[in-house]
Each structure stands twice: as C-alpha cells, then as structure tokens.
Enzyme design. Structure first.
Site, short mmCIF file in Angstrom:
data_model
loop_
_atom_site.label_atom_id
_atom_site.label_comp_id
_atom_site.label_asym_id
_atom_site.label_seq_id
_atom_site.Cartn_x
_atom_site.Cartn_y
_atom_site.Cartn_z
N HIS A 1 -60.91 -1.24 3.99
CA HIS A 1 -59.65 -0.50 4.11
C HIS A 1 -58.57 -1.41 4.68
CE1 HIS A 1 -56.77 2.72 4.83
NE2 HIS A 1 -56.59 2.20 6.02
N ARG B 1 -47.41 15.24 12.34
CA ARG B 1 -47.02 14.06 13.12
C ARG B 1 -45.75 13.43 12.56
NH1 ARG B 1 -51.80 10.49 12.24
NH2 ARG B 1 -50.54 8.93 13.33
N SER C 1 -57.06 9.13 12.28
CA SER C 1 -56.61 9.49 10.94
C SER C 1 -57.26 8.58 9.90
CB SER C 1 -55.09 9.39 10.86
OG SER C 1 -54.63 9.57 9.53
N LYS D 1 -61.12 9.63 7.42
CA LYS D 1 -61.19 9.59 5.95
C LYS D 1 -62.23 8.57 5.48
CE LYS D 1 -56.70 8.87 5.27
NZ LYS D 1 -55.97 9.15 6.51
N ASP E 1 -56.91 16.06 8.68
CA ASP E 1 -55.99 14.93 8.69
C ASP E 1 -54.74 15.22 7.88
OD1 ASP E 1 -55.32 12.09 9.28
OD2 ASP E 1 -55.41 11.97 7.10
#
Length: 432
Positions: free
Chosen positions: A80, A166, A181, A185, A159
């Site tokens: 990621h 947010r 967050s 995921k 999320d």
C-alpha cells in the site's frame, strides 16, 4: 457516548468496550454526527496510544465483511502506498513479485485528486477488468500469482462514514485516525503480510520525514498488535516518481520499466520494495537476496511476461503492451521549455500533480471522469543541468485553452546557478 467523549477529552485511554461501542454505534447510525465529531476532535487533541489505535483499527476492520484468502496457497502479500504523483509502482512491483513466486492479492482504490489510482490506470488498457468475482480473484492469484481488483462496498463501512465526517470537521490530520483508516482496509483485505510505502514531501499527504515516520510506526505497530507481518518504507515525494504523470502515460512507463528501460528512481523503489516483499513471503532469506531476484526478473524479462499474463487474465488487450504506439494519444501536446540556463534545484511535485489533474488526468470530485490520455511527462529531474530552451516537460490534454496550465507547469521548475543533488528516495525502513 457523552462519557466516552469526556474520557478522551480529559486524556484517558479508552477500553476495547468503549471504542467498540463508538464504532458500532456510529456505523449503525445510532450515534449522531455531532457526537462522533466531538469524539474525533478529542482524538485529534489527545491522541491514542498503540493499544487504543490497534483496537480502533480492529473494530473498524470488523464493521463489515473481511476477505478470506485461505484458499490461496502460500503467504499472501500486499503493498500500500500513501499516494503521490506518478506513483505507478503497483503495475511494476506486482508482476515482479509474482514472477519471483510471490502471491499478491490486492484490493485497490480509485484516485481522488491529481491523478488516477491503480484501478484507473488498469482500465486505461482496453478491455482490462477490475471487478472480478471472489472465485475469479482467488483462482487467478493461485494460477498466476497476482490479481488487483476494486474494493467492495461491504468492506470497512465504518471507515467510509468516519472518513467522510473527518473531511468536513477538520479532523483528518491525526496519526491514530489516519493509521486506523488505512490499516483497517488493508487488514480486511485478508493478506498475511503488508508492505507500506509511506510518502513524504510536497506531493504527499505527510509533508516531512518526521511525520511520515510517525505514521509508518503507528501502522507497523497496528499490524504487530493484530498479528500481521507489517513493514514500511519511508520514501520521498519531493519530485514526481519516474517521469510520467497520468494514466496511459504511467502504464507506458510501467511497461518500459519491466522491459529494462525504467527511470532510476522507480527502478530503485520497486527493487527495494520487492526485496522486502519476497522476504516477507519467505521466498528468500534476506532482503538483499530478494532485491537480486527482483533485478533478475527485470533483466530476464520474466516480470514483463507476468504483466502480460496478469493483464490478459483480467481481460486486457496485451497487444497494447507489446506496441505502446497503439494507445490513444491526447490531441494536444505542449512542450514546456526552460527560459534560463542552470541546474534544476526543485520541482514542485504537488504543482505538477494539480496541473495534471486540470489537464484531465485526475478527479477534483469523486464523480469526475478521467481522460486517460491526459498528463505530463517530465524530461528532466532535480540535479539536471539545462540550457535556455531545453525541454523540461510535455503536457498532454484533450482540452483547449490550457495556456495557463502550461505556464503553471513551467513555474514548477526552479532553476538556479547552484547545483543541488536530489534527496535520497528511500529514507528509512521500519520492521515490526
């Protein structure tokens, strides 16, 4: 809920029951936005310790479906990136890891901002699908070693709700909230091991090395608490990664990299990241050995062969990869040239990204349509010497009247008589 808000406001650590009560209540619509907003602001001000952050992540992860990858043999590894300009890493790294025997089972997102996400880049290859069934996804990873698909709506609904809140309550910039967050995921996607590429610099969310390291350490800590092998690289986004920014342009650069003609910084990143992922997969006994395997997969063409196998498996027309000239090109191509001689001391990375978006390469809003042909290809990088009139970049677009954007692109290049060496790309490595 009032008691929980008060406890966090006053700096106390929250229990698993209290955090679980908040996540479930807000996801189910039983806790109103105003109380959730107050809670988020209390977290921004007071923070969360490692245990609290791990609990928050675990509760968010289990707010919806989680993916079971147990039918895929071997260790499943995921990567990621926290995002940047010209970040086409997955299209290069995935095939290289798979070519070396790794298993990459990746769920990815669409880009919102200056350029498209991995899914948008994949869809710029004619026929390429990003919506596979669960069965197709698992079969493909078992058969060829990799698959990349879109994240389903059922994953991590907490999320989705919290992220939207947010964004409108000035509570985005909190390390525990950002880390939970991202990791909720990734963990819900089911992989055994995760490599995080945490960017810093003008083209990244985290603007300096110190903040990027804090975020990386928080995410690695979450992974450790929740039993996943999680590592992180801290990498620079002070200038775009590689030379191409924009969807088709980045696909072409990914192909060129796998053919052995990639830009130095992109090759450096995928070699290091691939080395770590192969070590996480227990295919090699050291990161150095993994890096050597990745370098060989570039030089012997096996990474490029795996890219074609992957694209074909997801319905893409691989003839476009063999003949990059088949890709559509933008009707307008404007050359941006230096107006003074000297050394390039800075490239405004965010400015390049925003200019690419305005040319059509990205989305200002989620529903915006991307022009896959739009973008910017750099001809020079930080540290290069240029004469007056030297080509700095070429801007591609389908839009007329973009003279102001072309001027903005020129303004992104700072040229000086004094040479500046480009900062190191990879600044740190963090293992759990």
């Amino acid at each position: 809920m009032v008691d929980i808000i008060e406890r966090k406001r006053d700096g106390y650590a929250l229990s698993e029951e209290e955090i679980g009560f908040f996540v479930k209540g807000y996801t189910d619509g039983e806790i109103p936005d105003y109380q959730a907003s107050a809670f988020l602001m209390a977290v921004v001000w007071r923070g969360m310790d490692e245990k609290e952050t791990a609990i928050l992540t675990d509760c968010m992860m289990h707010s919806g479906e989680t993916v079971d990858l147990s039918r895929i043999s071997g260790i499943k590894v995921d990567k990621h990136s926290t995002g940047g300009v010209g970040d086409k890493t997955s299209l290069v790294l995935g095939p290289l890891v798979a070519a070396c025997g790794g298993k990459l089972a990746k769920m990815s997102g669409r880009g919102l901002g200056h350029t498209g996400g991995t899914l948008d880049k994949m869809e710029s290859i004619p026929g390429c699908r990003v919506n596979l069934t669960e069965g197709e996804f698992i079969e493909q990873v078992n058969r060829i070693g990799m698959a990349i698909i879109g994240q389903t709506a059922e994953i991590d609904p907490a999320d989705k709700k919290l992220y939207a809140l947010r964004d409108v309550t000035a509570t985005v910039e909190s390390i525990p909230l950002i880390a939970s967050s991202i990791m909720s995921k990734k963990l819900a996607s089911g992989s055994d091991a995760i490599l995080l590429d945490v960017k810093y610099g003008s083209g990244a969310f985290m603007k300096n090395v110190s903040e990027a390291k804090k975020l990386a350490e928080a995410m690695v800590s979450i992974g450790k608490h929740l039993g996943r092998d999680t590592r992180a690289l801290i990498t620079s986004m002070e200038e775009p990664l590689g030379m191409a920014v924009g969807n088709i342009l980045e696909v072409k650069e990914a192909v060129e990299t796998l053919e052995g003609n990639g830009p130095r910084d992109l090759v450096e990143l995928v070699t290091k990241a691939g080395g770590v992922m192969l070590e996480q997969s227990r295919i090699v006994s050291s990161i150095g050995e993994g890096e050597a395997r990745i370098a060989k997969a570039i030089s012997d063409g096996s990474g490029y062969a795996k890219l074609k196998e992957f694209v074909a498996a997801q319905g893409g027309d691989v003839s476009y990869l063999d003949d990059l000239g088949k890709f559509r090109t933008a009707p307008y191509a404007h050359e941006v040239r230096a107006e003074t001689p000297g050394y390039i001391t800075r490239i405004d990375c965010l400015g390049i990204g925003l200019s690419a978006m305005k040319l059509g390469a990205g989305r200002a809003e989620l529903g915006d349509e991307i022009d896959p042909t739009a973008g910017i290809v750099l001809n020079k990088k930080v540290g290069d010497y240029v004469e007056e009139g030297t080509l700095l970049a070429t801007a591609y677009t389908s839009k007329e009247g973009m003279e102001g954007i072309y001027s903005d692109v020129l303004g992104c290049f700072v040229i000086s008589r004094k040479k500046r060496v480009a900062p190191a790309l990879i600044r740190d490595y963090i293992a759990g």
